[in-house]
Design an enzyme around this catalytic site. Structure first.
Site, PDB file in Angstrom:
ATOM      1  N   TYR A  61      40.595  -7.196   2.419  1.00  0.00           N
ATOM      2  CA  TYR A  61      41.795  -7.933   3.144  1.00  0.00           C
ATOM      3  C   TYR A  61      41.459  -8.346   4.306  1.00  0.00           C
ATOM      4  O   TYR A  61      42.838  -8.417   4.425  1.00  0.00           O
ATOM      5  CB  TYR A  61      43.012  -6.091   2.303  1.00  0.00           C
ATOM      6  CG  TYR A  61      43.274  -6.787   1.070  1.00  0.00           C
ATOM      7  CD1 TYR A  61      42.092  -6.353   0.200  1.00  0.00           C
ATOM      8  CD2 TYR A  61      44.072  -6.832   0.851  1.00  0.00           C
ATOM      9  CE1 TYR A  61      42.680  -5.835  -1.221  1.00  0.00           C
ATOM     10  CE2 TYR A  61      44.931  -6.513  -0.314  1.00  0.00           C
ATOM     11  CZ  TYR A  61      43.899  -6.646  -1.882  1.00  0.00           C
ATOM     12  OH  TYR A  61      44.441  -6.527  -2.953  1.00  0.00           O
ATOM     13  N   LYS A 101      31.664   2.265  -4.265  1.00  0.00           N
ATOM     14  CA  LYS A 101      30.635   1.775  -5.088  1.00  0.00           C
ATOM     15  C   LYS A 101      29.192   1.541  -3.878  1.00  0.00           C
ATOM     16  O   LYS A 101      28.355   0.653  -3.571  1.00  0.00           O
ATOM     17  CB  LYS A 101      31.339   0.206  -5.263  1.00  0.00           C
ATOM     18  CG  LYS A 101      30.043  -0.591  -6.063  1.00  0.00           C
ATOM     19  CD  LYS A 101      30.777   0.115  -8.033  1.00  0.00           C
ATOM     20  CE  LYS A 101      29.481  -1.432  -8.572  1.00  0.00           C
ATOM     21  NZ  LYS A 101      29.267  -0.466 -10.175  1.00  0.00           N
ATOM     22  N   ASP A 127      33.595   1.648 -10.984  1.00  0.00           N
ATOM     23  CA  ASP A 127      33.827   1.519 -12.010  1.00  0.00           C
ATOM     24  C   ASP A 127      33.986   2.299 -13.033  1.00  0.00           C
ATOM     25  O   ASP A 127      34.653   2.611 -14.168  1.00  0.00           O
ATOM     26  CB  ASP A 127      32.285   0.402 -12.190  1.00  0.00           C
ATOM     27  CG  ASP A 127      31.266   1.209 -11.931  1.00  0.00           C
ATOM     28  OD1 ASP A 127      30.846   2.555 -11.225  1.00  0.00           O
ATOM     29  OD2 ASP A 127      29.916   1.013 -12.321  1.00  0.00           O
ATOM     30  N   ASP A 174      44.207  -1.089  -4.171  1.00  0.00           N
ATOM     31  CA  ASP A 174      44.587  -2.080  -4.440  1.00  0.00           C
ATOM     32  C   ASP A 174      45.127  -2.278  -6.049  1.00  0.00           C
ATOM     33  O   ASP A 174      45.947  -2.381  -7.147  1.00  0.00           O
ATOM     34  CB  ASP A 174      44.816  -2.995  -4.260  1.00  0.00           C
ATOM     35  CG  ASP A 174      45.899  -4.378  -4.206  1.00  0.00           C
ATOM     36  OD1 ASP A 174      47.309  -4.104  -4.846  1.00  0.00           O
ATOM     37  OD2 ASP A 174      45.942  -5.368  -3.873  1.00  0.00           O
TER      38      ASP A 174
END
Ligand code: NAI
Length: 346
Positions: A125, A172, A206, A230
């Site tokens: 972002y 991740k 995930d 988000d």
């Protein structure tokens, strides 16, 4: 109770409908507020040529607190998101999104009670995008040690203040070994200061999404960088019955801005059927921030009384036939009927 000065940002689409509803419920909870109405979002862009006019920014800095409706951000073109700019300009580094099953609105996912804490100022972002050659675009993910430690500390302090037992860092780091590795290492480092009082764990983003659907009751406080936060918070909202139910607050050192997770819902804007509950619960969070835990509890209990006992007042997204106005009126009456002060509980 002395009056608080609070900036009111109605926003776009359903913003004025749901933010207006929240304002009425605050009055029903006897919150004395001097409202400072300012423009933000697409409406502000059309009026002032700027989605975040300087006078709006100054007013929030001056008042320290704002209640905000959602704002429109054009997709793939147009002005930079007013939200992203607001969070950066005011260093609203922590986005807090409590996601809790609403009484009377049971879902297939059982009892959910988790809090999503999202880093609000960096990651993808940061908006650092470049077309390096025709057909080739880079988008830079910015992760800093300072921001990771700051949001991790915030998450653990939040857990301590609200009596929560575990903080789970979401990442991740198996793929983004440097960026997400830094985020994870900072969170782990900070967790050391809370050893023995607040547990720490981590999970791949995930895998988290799967576990949130199969065993959502296992999650307590989730700590995420900006993009994952988000996405995961919309998933979490789905677990409790939809975007119309999930509130939020953005916190910095000097200012706080309270807003629902949802957007401007252009598909239902202007129809008078938007669910105001997420905005009303965001306003309750604002009461807590302003030092009125009694009003916070009264509003939450008022909402719960309606969702439990007055199904016909609910808006269509919750299976009812009510309108924004009728649901707001029902909640206001229920809030007024709640005991004030120490008698109020959650
Ligand atoms: P959205 O949240 O506006 O809508 C997604 C779906 O949820 C729609 O079907 C909508 O009708 C429904 N929905 C959302 N809030 C609801 C409510 N209170 N009551 C009943 N149904 C509700 O997301 P979308 O369509 O992706 O975005 C629309 C616009 O909102 C975009 O311009 C986006 O940039 C902006 N947006 C602004 C946010 C903010 O200001 N904080 C957050 C998310 C999106």
């Amino acid at each position: 109770m002395s009056a608080h000065r609070v900036v009111f940002l109605a926003g776009d689409g359903i913003g004025p409908e749901v933010a207006g509803a929240a304002r009425e419920v605050l009055a029903a909870a006897n919150m004395e507020i001097d409202w400072v109405d300012m423009d933000l979002g697409l409406g502000a862009f059309e009026k002032h040529g700027d989605a975040l006019p300087p006078q709006t920014l100054e007013a929030i800095k001056d008042c320290s607190v704002a209640l905000k409706g959602p704002t429109t951000t054009p997709i793939g073109t147009g002005h930079v998101s007013a939200n992203v700019r607001l969070r950066k300009e005011l260093e609203l580094f922590a986005n807090v999104r409590p996601v809790k099953t609403v009484p009377g609105l049971e879902t297939p996912y059982g009892a959910v009670d988790m809090v999503i804490i999202r880093e609000n100022t960096e990651s993808l972002y940061a908006g650092l995008e470049n077309e390096v050659a025709p057909g080739v675009v880079t988008s830079i993910k910015v992760i800093t040690d300072r921001a990771c430690r700051r949001i991790s500390r915030f998450a653990f302090e939040y857990a301590r203040q609200w009596g929560r037992g575990e903080v789970t860092a979401v990442h991740k780091a198996n793929i983004m070994k440097l960026a997400d590795g830094l985020f994870l290492n900072c969170a782990r480092d900070v967790s050391g200061d809370y050893e023995g009082s607040i547990a720490f764990s981590d999970v791949l983003v995930d895998a988290l999404c799967m576990h949130m659907v199969t065993t959502p009751e296992k999650f307590d406080v989730l700590l995420l960088e900006n993009l994952y936060g988000d996405i995961v918070s919309d998933l979490a909202a789905g677990l409790i019955g939809g975007l119309g139910l999930a509130p939020g607050g953005n916190y910095g050192e000097n200012c706080a801005v309270f807003e629902a997770i949802h957007g401007t819902a252009p598909d239902i804007a202007g129809q008078g059927v938007a669910n105001p509950i997420a905005m009303i619960l965001s306003a309750a969070m604002m009461c807590h921030h302003l030092g009125h835990p009694d009003a916070y509890k009264r509003i939450r209990r008022g909402v719960a009384a309606v969702t439990r006992e007055n199904k016909t007042a609910l808006t269509p997204d919750l299976g009812g036939s009510g309108t924004t106005e009728s649901l707001t009126k029902a909640i206001m009456a229920a809030v007024e009927a709640q005991p004030a002060g120490a008698a109020a509980g959650e």
